[in-house]
Motif scaffolding. Structure first.
Motif, mmCIF file in Angstrom:
data_model
loop_
_atom_site.group_PDB
_atom_site.id
_atom_site.type_symbol
_atom_site.label_atom_id
_atom_site.label_comp_id
_atom_site.label_asym_id
_atom_site.label_seq_id
_atom_site.Cartn_x
_atom_site.Cartn_y
_atom_site.Cartn_z
ATOM 1 N N TYR A 7 0.847 -1.184 0.000
ATOM 2 C CA TYR A 7 0.000 0.000 0.000
ATOM 3 C C TYR A 7 0.886 1.239 0.000
ATOM 4 O O TYR A 7 1.890 1.284 0.701
ATOM 5 C CB TYR A 7 -0.895 0.024 1.250
ATOM 6 N N ILE A 8 0.505 2.202 -0.806
ATOM 7 C CA ILE A 8 1.212 3.481 -0.795
ATOM 8 C C ILE A 8 0.177 4.591 -0.629
ATOM 9 O O ILE A 8 -0.955 4.482 -1.106
ATOM 10 C CB ILE A 8 2.053 3.707 -2.066
ATOM 11 N N ALA A 9 0.571 5.625 0.061
ATOM 12 C CA ALA A 9 -0.316 6.772 0.268
ATOM 13 C C ALA A 9 0.134 7.899 -0.657
ATOM 14 O O ALA A 9 1.296 8.295 -0.658
ATOM 15 C CB ALA A 9 -0.254 7.221 1.723
ATOM 16 N N LEU A 10 -0.797 8.369 -1.483
ATOM 17 C CA LEU A 10 -0.510 9.457 -2.411
ATOM 18 C C LEU A 10 -1.495 10.589 -2.181
ATOM 19 O O LEU A 10 -2.683 10.337 -1.977
ATOM 20 C CB LEU A 10 -0.660 8.978 -3.865
ATOM 21 N N ASP A 11 -0.994 11.814 -2.223
ATOM 22 C CA ASP A 11 -1.936 12.931 -2.180
ATOM 23 C C ASP A 11 -2.502 13.117 -3.590
ATOM 24 O O ASP A 11 -2.122 12.401 -4.522
ATOM 25 C CB ASP A 11 -1.296 14.205 -1.632
ATOM 26 N N ASP A 12 -3.414 14.036 -3.742
ATOM 27 C CA ASP A 12 -4.104 14.214 -5.026
ATOM 28 C C ASP A 12 -3.139 14.535 -6.161
ATOM 29 O O ASP A 12 -3.250 13.983 -7.246
ATOM 30 C CB ASP A 12 -5.161 15.311 -4.885
ATOM 31 N N PHE A 13 -2.180 15.398 -5.906
ATOM 32 C CA PHE A 13 -1.213 15.776 -6.938
ATOM 33 C C PHE A 13 -0.376 14.579 -7.369
ATOM 34 O O PHE A 13 -0.197 14.323 -8.560
ATOM 35 C CB PHE A 13 -0.297 16.906 -6.438
ATOM 36 N N GLU A 14 0.152 13.829 -6.401
ATOM 37 C CA GLU A 14 0.981 12.662 -6.710
ATOM 38 C C GLU A 14 0.193 11.620 -7.502
ATOM 39 O O GLU A 14 0.714 11.018 -8.441
ATOM 40 C CB GLU A 14 1.501 12.032 -5.420
ATOM 41 N N ARG A 15 -1.045 11.428 -7.126
ATOM 42 C CA ARG A 15 -1.905 10.462 -7.817
ATOM 43 C C ARG A 15 -2.101 10.852 -9.283
ATOM 44 O O ARG A 15 -2.006 10.024 -10.180
ATOM 45 C CB ARG A 15 -3.242 10.384 -7.099
ATOM 46 N N ARG A 16 -2.355 12.137 -9.533
ATOM 47 C CA ARG A 16 -2.529 12.603 -10.912
ATOM 48 C C ARG A 16 -1.255 12.430 -11.727
ATOM 49 O O ARG A 16 -1.293 12.050 -12.903
ATOM 50 C CB ARG A 16 -2.959 14.063 -10.929
ATOM 51 N N VAL A 17 -0.103 12.693 -11.107
ATOM 52 C CA VAL A 17 1.177 12.539 -11.803
ATOM 53 C C VAL A 17 1.403 11.071 -12.164
ATOM 54 O O VAL A 17 1.809 10.756 -13.286
ATOM 55 C CB VAL A 17 2.351 13.075 -10.944
ATOM 56 N N VAL A 18 1.133 10.167 -11.234
ATOM 57 C CA VAL A 18 1.324 8.738 -11.491
ATOM 58 C C VAL A 18 0.406 8.277 -12.621
ATOM 59 O O VAL A 18 0.842 7.577 -13.541
ATOM 60 C CB VAL A 18 1.085 7.915 -10.204
ATOM 61 N N VAL A 19 -0.866 8.673 -12.581
ATOM 62 C CA VAL A 19 -1.813 8.272 -13.617
ATOM 63 C C VAL A 19 -1.387 8.827 -14.970
ATOM 64 O O VAL A 19 -1.406 8.110 -15.982
ATOM 65 C CB VAL A 19 -3.255 8.719 -13.262
ATOM 66 N N LYS A 20 -0.961 10.081 -15.007
ATOM 67 C CA LYS A 20 -0.536 10.690 -16.278
ATOM 68 C C LYS A 20 0.684 9.975 -16.846
ATOM 69 O O LYS A 20 0.724 9.649 -18.037
ATOM 70 C CB LYS A 20 -0.220 12.173 -16.079
ATOM 71 N N CYS A 21 1.672 9.695 -16.011
ATOM 72 C CA CYS A 21 2.887 9.013 -16.480
ATOM 73 C C CYS A 21 2.587 7.599 -16.963
ATOM 74 O O CYS A 21 3.107 7.169 -17.994
ATOM 75 C CB CYS A 21 3.925 8.962 -15.371
ATOM 76 N N MET A 22 1.737 6.902 -16.234
ATOM 77 C CA MET A 22 1.396 5.539 -16.643
ATOM 78 C C MET A 22 0.599 5.545 -17.943
ATOM 79 O O MET A 22 0.769 4.664 -18.786
ATOM 80 C CB MET A 22 0.629 4.825 -15.538
ATOM 81 N N ASN A 23 -0.249 6.532 -18.120
ATOM 82 C CA ASN A 23 -1.014 6.635 -19.356
ATOM 83 C C ASN A 23 -0.100 6.946 -20.539
ATOM 84 O O ASN A 23 -0.277 6.405 -21.635
ATOM 85 C CB ASN A 23 -2.114 7.689 -19.224
ATOM 86 N N GLU A 24 0.894 7.801 -20.328
ATOM 87 C CA GLU A 24 1.867 8.094 -21.382
ATOM 88 C C GLU A 24 2.673 6.844 -21.735
ATOM 89 O O GLU A 24 2.948 6.577 -22.904
ATOM 90 C CB GLU A 24 2.792 9.226 -20.955
ATOM 91 N N MET A 25 3.056 6.068 -20.715
ATOM 92 C CA MET A 25 3.782 4.825 -20.951
ATOM 93 C C MET A 25 2.917 3.840 -21.731
ATOM 94 O O MET A 25 3.386 3.178 -22.659
ATOM 95 C CB MET A 25 4.207 4.191 -19.627
ATOM 96 N N ARG A 26 1.639 3.774 -21.391
ATOM 97 C CA ARG A 26 0.700 2.886 -22.089
ATOM 98 C C ARG A 26 0.578 3.284 -23.564
ATOM 99 O O ARG A 26 0.601 2.437 -24.444
ATOM 100 C CB ARG A 26 -0.663 2.944 -21.397
#
Length: 51
Positions: A7-26
């Motif tokens: 489990y990792i705890a992410l704030d809203d900003f970190e979560r958006r960054v992770v989703v954006k980076c993973m989407n770019e990788m996809r």
């Protein structure tokens, strides 16, 4: 053997960054004609997780 859960705890900003980076990788993997199943699974888990 039982898989460990992490489990990792992410704030809203970190979560958006992770989703954006993973989407770019996809997108990059799709352009290269590679499999995205594992990435899709993790991406959906992050998107559907509690905030």
């Amino acid at each position: 053997m039982k898989d460990k859960k992490y489990y990792i705890a992410l704030d809203d900003f970190e979560r958006r960054v992770v989703v954006k980076c993973m989407n770019e990788m996809r997108t990059s993997l799709i352009k290269d004609g590679k499999c995205t199943e594992a990435l899709d699974e993790v991406l959906l888990k992050i998107i559907r997780s509690k905030q």
